[in-house]
Design a protein around this motif. Structure first.
Motif, PDB file in Angstrom:
ATOM      1  N   ALA A  19      -7.016   2.376  -0.730  1.00 26.03           N
ATOM      2  CA  ALA A  19      -8.045   1.782   0.132  1.00 26.03           C
ATOM      3  C   ALA A  19      -9.392   1.748  -0.590  1.00 26.03           C
ATOM      4  O   ALA A  19     -10.113   0.738  -0.551  1.00 26.03           O
ATOM      5  CB  ALA A  19      -8.156   2.564   1.435  1.00 26.03           C
ATOM      6  N   SER A  20      -9.727   2.851  -1.263  1.00 30.48           N
ATOM      7  CA  SER A  20     -10.988   2.892  -2.011  1.00 30.48           C
ATOM      8  C   SER A  20     -10.945   1.936  -3.195  1.00 30.48           C
ATOM      9  O   SER A  20     -11.936   1.267  -3.507  1.00 30.48           O
ATOM     10  CB  SER A  20     -11.266   4.317  -2.497  1.00 30.48           C
ATOM     11  N   ALA A  21      -9.794   1.872  -3.854  1.00 26.44           N
ATOM     12  CA  ALA A  21      -9.656   0.952  -4.985  1.00 26.44           C
ATOM     13  C   ALA A  21      -9.888  -0.482  -4.530  1.00 26.44           C
ATOM     14  O   ALA A  21     -10.597  -1.255  -5.192  1.00 26.44           O
ATOM     15  CB  ALA A  21      -8.274   1.096  -5.612  1.00 26.44           C
ATOM     16  N   ILE A  22      -9.313  -0.836  -3.392  1.00 25.84           N
ATOM     17  CA  ILE A  22      -9.485  -2.190  -2.856  1.00 25.84           C
ATOM     18  C   ILE A  22     -10.958  -2.476  -2.592  1.00 25.84           C
ATOM     19  O   ILE A  22     -11.479  -3.545  -2.934  1.00 25.84           O
ATOM     20  CB  ILE A  22      -8.650  -2.357  -1.567  1.00 25.84           C
ATOM     21  N   LYS A  23     -11.647  -1.502  -2.001  1.00 21.13           N
ATOM     22  CA  LYS A  23     -13.071  -1.689  -1.690  1.00 21.13           C
ATOM     23  C   LYS A  23     -13.874  -1.987  -2.953  1.00 21.13           C
ATOM     24  O   LYS A  23     -14.673  -2.935  -2.990  1.00 21.13           O
ATOM     25  CB  LYS A  23     -13.614  -0.431  -1.012  1.00 21.13           C
ATOM     26  N   TYR A  24     -13.647  -1.205  -4.003  1.00 16.98           N
ATOM     27  CA  TYR A  24     -14.428  -1.394  -5.229  1.00 16.98           C
ATOM     28  C   TYR A  24     -14.044  -2.690  -5.946  1.00 16.98           C
ATOM     29  O   TYR A  24     -14.916  -3.408  -6.451  1.00 16.98           O
ATOM     30  CB  TYR A  24     -14.251  -0.194  -6.159  1.00 16.98           C
ATOM     31  N   PHE A  25     -12.756  -3.006  -5.986  1.00 15.20           N
ATOM     32  CA  PHE A  25     -12.344  -4.248  -6.644  1.00 15.20           C
ATOM     33  C   PHE A  25     -12.858  -5.467  -5.884  1.00 15.20           C
ATOM     34  O   PHE A  25     -13.266  -6.464  -6.490  1.00 15.20           O
ATOM     35  CB  PHE A  25     -10.821  -4.312  -6.777  1.00 15.20           C
ATOM     36  N   GLU A  26     -12.830  -5.405  -4.558  1.00 20.36           N
ATOM     37  CA  GLU A  26     -13.347  -6.529  -3.769  1.00 20.36           C
ATOM     38  C   GLU A  26     -14.835  -6.743  -4.043  1.00 20.36           C
ATOM     39  O   GLU A  26     -15.296  -7.883  -4.186  1.00 20.36           O
ATOM     40  CB  GLU A  26     -13.111  -6.275  -2.279  1.00 20.36           C
ATOM     41  N   THR A  27     -15.583  -5.644  -4.117  1.00 28.61           N
ATOM     42  CA  THR A  27     -17.015  -5.763  -4.410  1.00 28.61           C
ATOM     43  C   THR A  27     -17.235  -6.317  -5.813  1.00 28.61           C
ATOM     44  O   THR A  27     -18.097  -7.182  -6.030  1.00 28.61           O
ATOM     45  CB  THR A  27     -17.704  -4.395  -4.280  1.00 28.61           C
ATOM     46  N   ALA A  28     -16.441  -5.833  -6.766  1.00 31.80           N
ATOM     47  CA  ALA A  28     -16.561  -6.328  -8.144  1.00 31.80           C
ATOM     48  C   ALA A  28     -16.286  -7.826  -8.204  1.00 31.80           C
ATOM     49  O   ALA A  28     -16.975  -8.571  -8.913  1.00 31.80           O
ATOM     50  CB  ALA A  28     -15.601  -5.570  -9.058  1.00 31.80           C
ATOM     51  N   ALA A  29     -15.279  -8.273  -7.445  1.00 35.18           N
ATOM     52  CA  ALA A  29     -14.935  -9.697  -7.436  1.00 35.18           C
ATOM     53  C   ALA A  29     -16.047 -10.538  -6.810  1.00 35.18           C
ATOM     54  O   ALA A  29     -16.308 -11.661  -7.242  1.00 35.18           O
ATOM     55  CB  ALA A  29     -13.625  -9.909  -6.690  1.00 35.18           C
ATOM     56  N   LYS A  30     -16.715  -9.991  -5.800  1.00 34.78           N
ATOM     57  CA  LYS A  30     -17.834 -10.716  -5.183  1.00 34.78           C
ATOM     58  C   LYS A  30     -19.014 -10.817  -6.141  1.00 34.78           C
ATOM     59  O   LYS A  30     -19.685 -11.846  -6.217  1.00 34.78           O
ATOM     60  CB  LYS A  30     -18.262 -10.016  -3.892  1.00 34.78           C
ATOM     61  N   LEU A  31     -19.265  -9.726  -6.872  1.00 38.42           N
ATOM     62  CA  LEU A  31     -20.395  -9.710  -7.797  1.00 38.42           C
ATOM     63  C   LEU A  31     -20.129 -10.542  -9.045  1.00 38.42           C
ATOM     64  O   LEU A  31     -21.048 -11.114  -9.631  1.00 38.42           O
ATOM     65  CB  LEU A  31     -20.722  -8.264  -8.194  1.00 38.42           C
ATOM     66  N   ASN A  32     -18.865 -10.584  -9.466  1.00 35.01           N
ATOM     67  CA  ASN A  32     -18.494 -11.386 -10.641  1.00 35.01           C
ATOM     68  C   ASN A  32     -17.195 -12.121 -10.338  1.00 35.01           C
ATOM     69  O   ASN A  32     -16.109 -11.696 -10.743  1.00 35.01           O
ATOM     70  CB  ASN A  32     -18.333 -10.497 -11.873  1.00 35.01           C
ATOM     71  N   PRO A  33     -17.283 -13.232  -9.614  1.00 33.37           N
ATOM     72  CA  PRO A  33     -16.071 -13.932  -9.159  1.00 33.37           C
ATOM     73  C   PRO A  33     -15.313 -14.664 -10.260  1.00 33.37           C
ATOM     74  O   PRO A  33     -14.262 -15.239  -9.993  1.00 33.37           O
ATOM     75  CB  PRO A  33     -16.623 -14.931  -8.134  1.00 33.37           C
ATOM     76  N   LYS A  34     -15.805 -14.629 -11.487  1.00 34.45           N
ATOM     77  CA  LYS A  34     -15.145 -15.358 -12.570  1.00 34.45           C
ATOM     78  C   LYS A  34     -14.334 -14.453 -13.494  1.00 34.45           C
ATOM     79  O   LYS A  34     -13.869 -14.894 -14.541  1.00 34.45           O
ATOM     80  CB  LYS A  34     -16.184 -16.131 -13.386  1.00 34.45           C
ATOM     81  N   ARG A  35     -14.170 -13.203 -13.111  1.00 34.70           N
ATOM     82  CA  ARG A  35     -13.412 -12.280 -13.957  1.00 34.70           C
ATOM     83  C   ARG A  35     -12.000 -12.128 -13.407  1.00 34.70           C
ATOM     84  O   ARG A  35     -11.765 -11.455 -12.403  1.00 34.70           O
ATOM     85  CB  ARG A  35     -14.100 -10.920 -14.024  1.00 34.70           C
ATOM     86  N   GLY A  36     -11.044 -12.737 -14.087  1.00 30.91           N
ATOM     87  CA  GLY A  36      -9.668 -12.727 -13.609  1.00 30.91           C
ATOM     88  C   GLY A  36      -9.037 -11.353 -13.572  1.00 30.91           C
ATOM     89  O   GLY A  36      -8.197 -11.067 -12.716  1.00 30.91           O
ATOM     90  N   GLU A  37      -9.433 -10.476 -14.498  1.00 30.96           N
ATOM     91  CA  GLU A  37      -8.835  -9.145 -14.564  1.00 30.96           C
ATOM     92  C   GLU A  37      -9.071  -8.360 -13.283  1.00 30.96           C
ATOM     93  O   GLU A  37      -8.209  -7.589 -12.843  1.00 30.96           O
ATOM     94  CB  GLU A  37      -9.418  -8.381 -15.757  1.00 30.96           C
ATOM     95  N   THR A  38     -10.226  -8.560 -12.661  1.00 30.98           N
ATOM     96  CA  THR A  38     -10.514  -7.855 -11.412  1.00 30.98           C
ATOM     97  C   THR A  38      -9.532  -8.271 -10.322  1.00 30.98           C
ATOM     98  O   THR A  38      -9.038  -7.434  -9.558  1.00 30.98           O
ATOM     99  CB  THR A  38     -11.962  -8.133 -10.958  1.00 30.98           C
ATOM    100  N   TYR A  39      -9.216  -9.565 -10.256  1.00 30.69           N
ATOM    101  CA  TYR A  39      -8.255 -10.037  -9.257  1.00 30.69           C
ATOM    102  C   TYR A  39      -6.866  -9.463  -9.523  1.00 30.69           C
ATOM    103  O   TYR A  39      -6.115  -9.164  -8.592  1.00 30.69           O
ATOM    104  CB  TYR A  39      -8.204 -11.567  -9.253  1.00 30.69           C
ATOM    105  N   LEU A  40      -6.529  -9.322 -10.800  1.00 30.29           N
ATOM    106  CA  LEU A  40      -5.238  -8.718 -11.151  1.00 30.29           C
ATOM    107  C   LEU A  40      -5.129  -7.315 -10.573  1.00 30.29           C
ATOM    108  O   LEU A  40      -4.164  -6.980  -9.884  1.00 30.29           O
ATOM    109  CB  LEU A  40      -5.084  -8.675 -12.672  1.00 30.29           C
ATOM    110  N   TRP A  41      -6.156  -6.490 -10.844  1.00 28.00           N
ATOM    111  CA  TRP A  41      -6.084  -5.106 -10.378  1.00 28.00           C
ATOM    112  C   TRP A  41      -6.248  -5.007  -8.865  1.00 28.00           C
ATOM    113  O   TRP A  41      -5.677  -4.107  -8.235  1.00 28.00           O
ATOM    114  CB  TRP A  41      -7.138  -4.266 -11.090  1.00 28.00           C
ATOM    115  N   LEU A  42      -6.992  -5.933  -8.279  1.00 30.75           N
ATOM    116  CA  LEU A  42      -7.074  -5.965  -6.819  1.00 30.75           C
ATOM    117  C   LEU A  42      -5.702  -6.275  -6.235  1.00 30.75           C
ATOM    118  O   LEU A  42      -5.282  -5.675  -5.231  1.00 30.75           O
ATOM    119  CB  LEU A  42      -8.103  -7.008  -6.373  1.00 30.75           C
ATOM    120  N   GLY A  43      -4.980  -7.193  -6.889  1.00 29.06           N
ATOM    121  CA  GLY A  43      -3.617  -7.481  -6.450  1.00 29.06           C
ATOM    122  C   GLY A  43      -2.717  -6.264  -6.559  1.00 29.06           C
ATOM    123  O   GLY A  43      -1.892  -5.994  -5.679  1.00 29.06           O
ATOM    124  N   VAL A  44      -2.880  -5.499  -7.638  1.00 26.61           N
ATOM    125  CA  VAL A  44      -2.103  -4.264  -7.806  1.00 26.61           C
ATOM    126  C   VAL A  44      -2.407  -3.289  -6.669  1.00 26.61           C
ATOM    127  O   VAL A  44      -1.505  -2.667  -6.093  1.00 26.61           O
ATOM    128  CB  VAL A  44      -2.420  -3.611  -9.170  1.00 26.61           C
TER     129      VAL A  44
END
Length: 301
Positions: free
Chosen positions: A215-240
């Motif tokens: 749950a915490s991982a999702i929160k941080y990855f979601e925020t990272a994706a909002k702050l930098n929506p062009k980084r594909g690696e963040t979406y990968l780990w959010l998917g994980v």
């Protein structure tokens, strides 16, 4: 020389030498002119003449720096070591030698000794503290590394950005050693200093993911994706993280987003994925997704 007319300055120094003023400073300045003119052979000769007439730290440093610009690191080490014989406490020489021992010769122990000498003279020298901390981490001496980083963090010359970077770097060093309990508080300190830094949020997501705090991982990855929506690696780990939290549909959607952002999703972190409890199911998921979007997902074993 100071006006940048180096070729004209060389002629002046030649005339000065012709009329009999053949001292070290003339050869030193002539060497600097040749160095600016990228005539390294003549610069080397002039530096050597200057050092024969009167060995000075100024000439040793300038000569060594010129050799480094020519990618002649081994010769530069020799020059700096000669300079150190002249003054064993000179910080300019010590720091340059420490860098070369660490990055060029890969002599970690010798580099540590040199940086310790720097700290004896200047206990809060930023470069020495950071380098010794890195050496301690390489040697798995995490407590010693933390002590040095705390000393570095206490220096008044660091900006908030530099301090945040410092905490982030140390935190990720511990993360790379699977010392997640040490990485987490440092990354949180980094985030407190730079709350809108996407990379720090991403790194915190990684730490929580690898400690099964999905749950915490999702929160941080979601925020990272909002702050930098062009980084594909963040979406990968959010998917994980979504997948491990039992949210397969969300995982698939976020992976699709990653595909749109990067053009492909590269599963290049197999060593990290192996640490996760649901590795087999996770890889089945990624493989099925790769089939669903042919040619868009690249997997590396």
């Amino acid at each position: 020389f100071l006006a940048g007319r180096h070729r004209a300055a060389v002629e002046v120094y030649k005339e000065v030498m012709r009329i009999g003023k053949d001292d070290w400073i003339t050869h030193h300045n002539r060497a600097l002119c040749y160095a600016f003119l990228k005539d390294s052979e003549k610069a080397s000769t002039a530096f050597q003449t200057s050092l024969k007439l009167c060995p000075t730290i100024e000439s040793y440093v300038a000569f060594g720096d010129m050799l480094l610009l020519r990618d002649e690191a081994e010769l530069a080490v020799g020059v700096f070591e000669e300079g150190l014989e002249l003054d064993k406490t000179n910080l300019d020489i010590l720091i340059r030698l420490g860098r070369l021992y660490l990055t060029y010769r890969k002599d970690v122990e010798k580099a540590r000794d040199v940086f310790e000498m720097v700290l004896e003279r200047e206990p809060r020298n930023n470069e020495a503290l950071k380098s010794i901390s890195a050496i301690h981490i390489l040697n798995h001496s995490h407590v010693a590394a933390l002590v040095k980083y705390r000393a570095l963090a206490s220096t008044t010359t660091l900006t908030r950005t530099n301090l945040a970077t410092l905490y982030n770097d140390l935190g990720m060093s511990f993360y790379s050693q699977s010392k997640f309990n040490l990485a987490l508080p440092l990354l949180l300190k980094s985030l407190a200093l730079q709350p809108l830094n996407a990379q720090i949020h991403h790194n915190l997501g990684l730490v929580h993911l690898h400690t099964s705090q999905f749950a915490s991982a999702i929160k941080y990855f979601e925020t990272a994706a909002k702050l930098n929506p062009k980084r594909g690696e963040t979406y990968l780990w959010l998917g994980v993280a979504y997948f491990n939290a039992g949210m397969g549909e969300r995982a698939e959607r976020v992976l699709e987003t990653g595909v749109r952002v990067d053009g492909y999703v590269q599963v290049a972190h197999i060593s990290d994925l192996l640490k996760l409890n649901k590795y087999n199911r996770l890889m089945v998921f990624f493989c099925s997704f790769a089939v669903a979007i042919p040619g868009r997902v690249q997997s590396y074993a």
